[in-house]
Design an enzyme around this catalytic site. Structure first.
Site, PDB file in Angstrom:
ATOM      1  N   ARG A 167       0.800  -1.220   0.000  1.00  0.00           N
ATOM      2  CA  ARG A 167       0.000   0.000   0.000  1.00  0.00           C
ATOM      3  C   ARG A 167       0.838   1.278   0.000  1.00  0.00           C
ATOM      4  O   ARG A 167       1.911   1.328   0.601  1.00  0.00           O
ATOM      5  CB  ARG A 167      -0.937   0.021   1.218  1.00  0.00           C
ATOM      6  CG  ARG A 167      -2.024  -1.033   1.154  1.00  0.00           C
ATOM      7  CD  ARG A 167      -2.775  -1.135   2.464  1.00  0.00           C
ATOM      8  NE  ARG A 167      -3.907  -2.048   2.353  1.00  0.00           N
ATOM      9  CZ  ARG A 167      -3.835  -3.373   2.507  1.00  0.00           C
ATOM     10  NH1 ARG A 167      -2.665  -3.943   2.791  1.00  0.00           N
ATOM     11  NH2 ARG A 167      -4.908  -4.125   2.382  1.00  0.00           N
ATOM     12  N   HIS A 188      -1.176  -2.645  -4.360  1.00  0.00           N
ATOM     13  CA  HIS A 188      -0.647  -3.533  -5.409  1.00  0.00           C
ATOM     14  C   HIS A 188      -0.702  -2.892  -6.798  1.00  0.00           C
ATOM     15  O   HIS A 188      -1.070  -3.532  -7.785  1.00  0.00           O
ATOM     16  CB  HIS A 188      -1.394  -4.860  -5.410  1.00  0.00           C
ATOM     17  CG  HIS A 188      -1.152  -5.696  -4.185  1.00  0.00           C
ATOM     18  ND1 HIS A 188       0.022  -5.629  -3.464  1.00  0.00           N
ATOM     19  CD2 HIS A 188      -1.927  -6.631  -3.565  1.00  0.00           C
ATOM     20  CE1 HIS A 188      -0.041  -6.487  -2.453  1.00  0.00           C
ATOM     21  NE2 HIS A 188      -1.204  -7.095  -2.480  1.00  0.00           N
ATOM     22  N   HIS A 229       2.842 -13.155  -5.134  1.00  0.00           N
ATOM     23  CA  HIS A 229       1.744 -13.248  -4.184  1.00  0.00           C
ATOM     24  C   HIS A 229       1.160 -14.656  -4.117  1.00  0.00           C
ATOM     25  O   HIS A 229      -0.073 -14.831  -4.151  1.00  0.00           O
ATOM     26  CB  HIS A 229       0.653 -12.234  -4.517  1.00  0.00           C
ATOM     27  CG  HIS A 229       0.045 -11.592  -3.308  1.00  0.00           C
ATOM     28  ND1 HIS A 229      -0.641 -12.329  -2.352  1.00  0.00           N
ATOM     29  CD2 HIS A 229       0.025 -10.314  -2.867  1.00  0.00           C
ATOM     30  CE1 HIS A 229      -1.070 -11.515  -1.403  1.00  0.00           C
ATOM     31  NE2 HIS A 229      -0.675 -10.285  -1.686  1.00  0.00           N
ATOM     32  N   ASP A 267      -1.194  -9.298   9.014  1.00  0.00           N
ATOM     33  CA  ASP A 267      -1.055  -8.665   7.697  1.00  0.00           C
ATOM     34  C   ASP A 267      -0.100  -7.498   7.872  1.00  0.00           C
ATOM     35  O   ASP A 267      -0.487  -6.335   7.773  1.00  0.00           O
ATOM     36  CB  ASP A 267      -2.410  -8.205   7.168  1.00  0.00           C
ATOM     37  CG  ASP A 267      -2.356  -7.813   5.690  1.00  0.00           C
ATOM     38  OD1 ASP A 267      -1.275  -7.963   5.085  1.00  0.00           O
ATOM     39  OD2 ASP A 267      -3.392  -7.364   5.151  1.00  0.00           O
ATOM     40  N   GLU A 317       5.607 -12.302   1.359  1.00  0.00           N
ATOM     41  CA  GLU A 317       5.897 -11.429   0.220  1.00  0.00           C
ATOM     42  C   GLU A 317       7.156 -10.598   0.479  1.00  0.00           C
ATOM     43  O   GLU A 317       7.177  -9.763   1.389  1.00  0.00           O
ATOM     44  CB  GLU A 317       4.718 -10.496  -0.029  1.00  0.00           C
ATOM     45  CG  GLU A 317       3.378 -11.196  -0.133  1.00  0.00           C
ATOM     46  CD  GLU A 317       2.224 -10.264   0.213  1.00  0.00           C
ATOM     47  OE1 GLU A 317       2.157  -9.166  -0.383  1.00  0.00           O
ATOM     48  OE2 GLU A 317       1.425 -10.623   1.089  1.00  0.00           O
TER      49      GLU A 317
END
Length: 393
Positions: free
Chosen positions: A116, A141, A213, A285, A358
């Site tokens: 982001r 993304h 991803h 996250d 990631e």
């Protein structure tokens, strides 16, 4: 074949193609994954889309579509030698391309900017840029449905083990400056490693931050929660974020928090913690600051993270030259409308079914000038690497 210009057209055309081929359920006997290559053979925006297969002599098979440079399946042997598909995804191109009814970033090569950017805004050399806002007010993304994960790459396969995928993104695409030529290279090695490298050049200073991803479930049970998987992250610190997943700018120690994975343990041990960061995300996250990155350089010969399934014995080690890794515990899978979407092999995915690891520059780093910057200038070549090595124990 019809030229499919819109996402609706893509979906409808691909559905017709699948019917003509006998449906996605009819698999090729040649593929360990059980995928049907014909279910990925179509034309999108005047470009050929296909399914490519990489493999080695030790039982590893990786199927990739050049739509979004996406890994569709990743098969490795479990402790009993059984071929096991360990990544989430769809078994046909129409669901990948139907961004309205089955939106996903499954297996994609994300660009231009993974993760982001706050408000979809950043400044470079005194010039302000407004990016596409596709995640509340933020850019996620690279623009999501109009980002690189939903574009068709030019593909060149070299033997059984290497696939090179190239995309050219024009100046101003989703608000980003510079015409960028980017290459994602997938390589399957003899020791059952999926080795991914990204390179890019630009004609104007810009920002770039690519990642893969894949959603991993090493249990091979893609319809069951995967919180019994054991995770390790070599990181003393992480970057806390607000409720919109934007880093606050703080770098915080993992010591004494549920964010501490320096000693491997099951994800389920802490995924329901009352810790504010876990509560805000509905799980994990977040970006971890890797100990393998020091003095401006990442050591991609050292394990930065690992994941292990006690059920199958499959063990995955991760390597990268990047400063950060985003651990995402599939908090939005199986939630709301998502719970009704049918994926590979007719399965529906529950919440916390998988793990994403990631490689990345830190989220929102263009707006955090003390962090490693993702800038790329003309004459330079962007290079990033993430490798995932599979074994059993």
């Amino acid at each position: 074949m019809a030229n499919l210009k819109t996402f609706f057209g893509i979906a409808m055309g691909a559905i017709a193609l699948l019917s003509a081929c006998g449906g996605a359920g009819e698999a090729s006997s040649e593929l360990k994954s059980g995928l049907n290559p014909a279910a990925f053979d179509t034309i999108i925006n005047d470009k050929q889309v296909k399914l490519y297969t990489l493999k080695n002599a030790n039982g590893m098979e990786v199927c990739i579509t050049n739509y979004g440079a996406r890994v569709v399946s990743l098969v490795v042997p479990d402790k009993d030698g059984k071929p096991t598909d360990v990544v989430l995804g769809f078994d046909n191109i129409h669901q990948y391309a139907d961004t309205l009814n089955s939106p996903s970033d499954y297996g994609s090569s994300v660009g231009r900017y993974a993760n982001r950017i706050a408000g979809g805004k950043f400044s470079l050399n005194g010039t302000s840029y407004q990016l596409k806002q596709n995640d509340n007010a933020n850019c996620l993304h690279g623009g999501g449905t109009t980002g690189w994960m939903n574009q068709v790459y030019d593909a060149v396969q070299e033997g059984d083990s290497i696939l090179k995928l190239t995309i050219v993104a024009e100046d101003g695409e989703n608000g980003f400056p510079g015409t960028v030529t980017a290459v994602t290279t997938y390589k399957v090695t003899a020791d059952n490693t999926l080795d991914i490298t990204w390179s890019a050049t630009t004609d104007k200073e810009t920002i770039i931050n690519q990642t893969n991803h894949n959603y991993y479930n090493l249990n091979g049970e893609l319809d069951k929660e995967g919180t019994d998987m054991v995770l390790f992250i070599d990181a003393d610190n992480f970057t806390p974020s607000n409720k919109e997943y934007i880093p606050t700018g703080e770098v915080r120690s993992v010591e004494g928090t549920p964010m501490d994975f320096r000693e491997p343990h099951a994800i389920g041990d802490s995924i329901d913690s009352q810790y504010d960061q876990v509560q805000n995300a509905g799980g994990f996250d977040h970006n971890w600051c890797l100990n393998t990155y020091k003095e401006g350089k990442g050591d991609d010969t050292k394990v930065c993270a690992s994941l292990y399934s006690p059920k199958t014995g499959i063990f995955m080690e991760m390597f990268t030259n990047e400063p950060g890794v985003q651990f995402y515990s599939a908090n939005f899978q199986g939630v709301g409308k998502d719970k009704d979407i049918v994926r590979k092999h007719g399965l529906k995915y529950p919440k916390h079914v998988s793990v994403c690891l990631e490689s990345q520059k830190y989220p929102d780093s263009p707006n955090k000038k003390d962090w490693v910057q993702p800038t790329l200038k003309p004459g330079e070549t962007y290079y990033s690497r993430a490798a995932y090595k599979f074994s059993v124990k």
